[in-house]
Design a protein around this motif. Structure first.
Motif, PDB file in Angstrom:
ATOM      1  N   LYS A 117      -5.926  -5.387  -7.506  1.00 31.35           N
ATOM      2  CA  LYS A 117      -5.933  -4.493  -8.670  1.00 31.35           C
ATOM      3  C   LYS A 117      -4.730  -4.733  -9.560  1.00 31.35           C
ATOM      4  CE  LYS A 117      -5.989   0.440  -9.883  1.00 31.35           C
ATOM      5  NZ  LYS A 117      -5.984   1.828  -9.332  1.00 31.35           N
ATOM      6  N   GLN A 118      -3.560  -4.922  -8.966  1.00 35.81           N
ATOM      7  CA  GLN A 118      -2.325  -5.074  -9.726  1.00 35.81           C
ATOM      8  C   GLN A 118      -2.157  -6.468 -10.325  1.00 35.81           C
ATOM      9  OE1 GLN A 118       0.019  -2.733 -10.434  1.00 35.81           O
ATOM     10  NE2 GLN A 118      -1.291  -1.191  -9.460  1.00 35.81           N
TER      11      GLN A 118
ATOM     12  N   PHE B  65       2.418   1.951  -3.439  1.00 32.97           N
ATOM     13  CA  PHE B  65       1.476   2.431  -4.447  1.00 32.97           C
ATOM     14  C   PHE B  65       0.721   3.686  -3.998  1.00 32.97           C
ATOM     15  CE2 PHE B  65       2.158  -1.946  -5.783  1.00 32.97           C
ATOM     16  CZ  PHE B  65       2.318  -1.787  -7.151  1.00 32.97           C
TER      17      PHE B  65
ATOM     18  N   ALA C 207      -5.808  -1.636   2.372  1.00 35.42           N
ATOM     19  CA  ALA C 207      -5.490  -0.966   1.107  1.00 35.42           C
ATOM     20  C   ALA C 207      -4.467  -1.774   0.316  1.00 35.42           C
ATOM     21  CB  ALA C 207      -4.956   0.437   1.391  1.00 35.42           C
TER      22      ALA C 207
ATOM     23  N   ASP D 190      -4.823  -3.349  -3.363  1.00 36.18           N
ATOM     24  CA  ASP D 190      -3.804  -3.098  -4.391  1.00 36.18           C
ATOM     25  C   ASP D 190      -3.369  -4.391  -5.071  1.00 36.18           C
ATOM     26  OD1 ASP D 190      -3.675  -0.331  -4.125  1.00 36.18           O
ATOM     27  OD2 ASP D 190      -2.173  -0.430  -2.530  1.00 36.18           O
TER      28      ASP D 190
ATOM     29  N   SER E 152       0.825  -1.204   0.000  1.00 34.48           N
ATOM     30  CA  SER E 152       0.000   0.000   0.000  1.00 34.48           C
ATOM     31  C   SER E 152       0.862   1.257   0.000  1.00 34.48           C
ATOM     32  CB  SER E 152      -0.925   0.002   1.214  1.00 34.48           C
ATOM     33  OG  SER E 152      -1.704   1.180   1.260  1.00 34.48           O
ATOM     34  N   ASP E 153       1.941   1.222   0.772  1.00 32.29           N
ATOM     35  CA  ASP E 153       2.843   2.376   0.835  1.00 32.29           C
ATOM     36  C   ASP E 153       3.520   2.621  -0.520  1.00 32.29           C
ATOM     37  OD1 ASP E 153       4.363   4.393   2.460  1.00 32.29           O
ATOM     38  OD2 ASP E 153       6.038   3.132   1.822  1.00 32.29           O
TER      39      ASP E 153
ATOM     40  N   THR F 281      -1.433   4.309  -1.513  1.00 34.73           N
ATOM     41  CA  THR F 281      -2.867   4.189  -1.248  1.00 34.73           C
ATOM     42  C   THR F 281      -3.216   4.234   0.239  1.00 34.73           C
ATOM     43  OG1 THR F 281      -2.648   1.772  -1.362  1.00 34.73           O
ATOM     44  CG2 THR F 281      -3.341   2.917  -3.371  1.00 34.73           C
ATOM     45  N   GLY F 282      -2.306   4.719   1.063  1.00 37.32           N
ATOM     46  CA  GLY F 282      -2.665   4.929   2.466  1.00 37.32           C
ATOM     47  C   GLY F 282      -1.851   4.161   3.467  1.00 37.32           C
TER      48      GLY F 282
END
Length: 575
Positions: free
Chosen positions: A227-228, A212, A220, A224, A209-210, A214-215
């Motif tokens: 999604k990835q 990308f 998160a 990710d 998350s860090d 996203t928080g």
């Protein structure tokens, strides 16, 4: 990201060693006050609580092959590899309901004893030798090798052989205390395994998350990953087309993935045989419950089923995280992307202290599995070979010391064969190595157990034929079927693909090994059925079922329904 361990990491790891060692010694000291006998040493008869049985089952099962091998397959294939954990939960329910009543009613202490009681001594002896070779040359060696490689990677890559020796010695200390020491120290091992494993997964997701932006939260990070790498979040893989491919083509990778996990077909074939044989006909596993009463054994096994549902979060998700990070240039230390390096690479991101906890979790899994496997080798060798064929008059003390010598000998052999990876475990891929080579005997073994339990007509002659047929068919489907019958038949599809092996591109043609297992089992059962029809309608050694023998208590039914509902929800979401 840093390599090696800090002072705080070492402190956390040493605290883990002290707690496990101290608790094990305390259990051993209490046990010494009782009269030591073989059932106490090998089975801890009647002294393991349900939670200790369940924890010990998981501690013995989850090892380097899961942390390293399953994370590696998570990196390569994705969530589909969770079938080995989630399907095992269903299998454990079957074992608890139908297998354990038969074992406990007939006072079965070892799997060769079952075969002798149901068939004859020849069947038991053949399988005793099979199991000893399998446990030593496939299971012990792979656990020790994969575990050493993983820890060595975490420490900087310079201590492989030293780590092998340390793991062996730690496992020896626990194993020599007997099954009760193993069972109760496994409770701590599982606690460390779960806490450390979850901490590693949590940190891996926050790192994703860090990276990308996203928080920086675990949720998160998980979103990710989906999604990835959406292709990594499907339980069922589509069957690839039979096309000529080269190693740099995407289709080549899809074929490799399907060969490991062949879509819906694996549920119709090999997964049942692999799972039921491993959890229900395996001294290494069943030994934990054979010394208990039925209620305790069932509850312990179902507790293990719930823990199995949790395991992919610990041993599979870090692999997908490693894949996403590597694909996006955030994991350069993986080099060419060797899948068995995924878990160690993720551990390198962890901060001081947590890295030590993760190392403790990994060590706990490795040591617990080594100890459990060595104890099973010792039990089978001592009770089914030494006492029967070498020294029939040996007293309890001599049998226990023979068991301890067998433990030491098996560990030394494992170190010898893992020292330079003589068996090629690294090239095959750790998790696949174990599943594939276990599969050579699983169809025949499971066939003789299943028919022996539930078909009264099955004969000893059929069992002998079944052992031989299952093994030969497994070899045939794996090595000769394609050259004789071609790549495409009514029974199977063989896929041709290219794979890098020690820097050399090799072209392979394979039938998925789970499909091979399914057909080997099917034809073995058919052959055993024909042979058994030549005997009496009811074999004199057939097991007799009593009324109510398989009856379930309300608490057991609730546990089963809850587990099945969780599994159904997972499959609906990730189908």
């Amino acid at each position: 990201m840093s390599n090696g361990l800090s002072t705080s990491d070492l402190i956390v790891f040493l605290v883990y060693i002290a707690i496990v060692g101290g608790y094990g010694y305390w259990i051993y000291s209490k046990k010494k006050k009782l009269t030591a006998d073989t059932k106490d040493f090998f089975l801890a008869e009647g002294s393991l609580a349900w939670w200790a049985i369940g924890a010990s089952l998981i501690a013995s099962n989850i090892s380097a092959e899961q942390f390293i091998g399953m994370s590696g397959d998570g990196y390569f294939v994705g969530i589909a590899v969770s079938v080995y954990e989630w399907f095992a939960a269903i299998v454990l329910i079957i074992i608890a309901v139908w297998f354990m009543p038969i074992y406990l009613k007939n006072k079965i202490f070892t799997m060769p004893q079952f075969l002798k009681m149901r068939y004859n001594e020849s069947v038991a002896l053949i399988m005793t030798v099979f199991w000893l070779f399998l446990y030593i040359f496939v299971n012990l060696t792979s656990i020790l090798y994969l575990g050493s490689v993983a820890i060595n990677g975490l420490l900087g890559g310079q201590y492989l052989h030293l780590i092998m020796i340390v793991l062996m010695l730690f496992a020896l200390i626990i194993t020599l205390g007997g099954m009760k020491v193993i069972g109760y120290t496994d409770v701590i091992q599982v606690a460390v395994l779960i806490i450390g494993g979850l901490a590693t997964t949590y940190l891996a997701l926050t790192i994703v998350s860090d990276k990308f932006g996203t928080g920086g939260t675990a949720l998160a990070g998980f979103l990710d990953l989906m999604k990835q790498a959406p292709e990594h979040f499907h339980m069922i893989q589509a069957k690839p087309a039979l096309t000529t491919t080269t190693i740099d083509q995407p289709e080549n990778l899809e074929i490799q993935k399907y060969v490991i996990l062949p879509g819906i077909m694996m549920y119709l074939a090999g997964q049942w045989i692999l799972g039921l044989n491993y959890w229900g006909c395996n001294q290494y596993i069943t030994q934990r419950a054979l010394g208990a009463d039925l209620k305790t054994a069932r509850t312990g096994i179902l507790f293990a089923a719930f823990l199995k549902i949790l395991m992919p979060v610990i041993v599979m998700l870090p692999g997908i995280a490693a894949y996403v990070l590597y694909k996006n240039g955030h994991l350069p230390q993986m080099g060419a992307g060797n899948k068995d390096g995924a878990y160690s690479a993720i551990l390198g991101f962890l901060p001081s202290g947590l890295k030590g906890l993760s190392l403790a979790a990994l060590t706990a899994a490795i040591v617990a599995s080594l100890a459990g496997k060595a104890n099973s080798i010792s039990t089978i060798f001592t009770l089914d070979i030494f006492k029967k064929y070498i020294n029939k008059d040996a007293d309890e003390k001599k049998l226990i010391w023979t068991g301890r010598l067998a433990i030491v000998a098996s560990m030394i052999v494992a170190v010898i064969f893992t020292w330079n990876d003589t068996l090629g475990i690294g090239g095959e891929g750790g998790f696949t190595f174990i599943q594939k080579y276990t599969g050579f005997i699983s169809p025949g073994v499971f066939a003789i157990f299943l028919l022996g339990m539930f078909w009264k007509r099955t004969t000893a002659s059929a069992a002998l034929v079944g052992i031989l047929t299952g093994f030969l068919l497994s070899v045939f489907f794996n090595s000769y079927a394609v050259s004789i019958f071609g790549k495409e038949t009514l029974l199977y599809t063989a896929f041709e693909y290219q794979k890098m092996d020690n820097g050399v591109v090799k072209t392979l043609t394979e039938i998925p090994f789970l499909i091979n297992m399914g057909w080997s089992f099917f034809f073995t059962v058919a052959v055993m059925g024909v042979v058994s029809l030549a005997g009496p309608k009811i074999n004199e050694k057939a097991f007799i079922f009593e009324k109510g023998m398989f009856k379930l208590e309300p608490r057991t039914i609730i546990m089963i329904v809850a587990a099945l509902m969780i599994l159904a929800a997972l499959y609906v979401r990730f189908w």
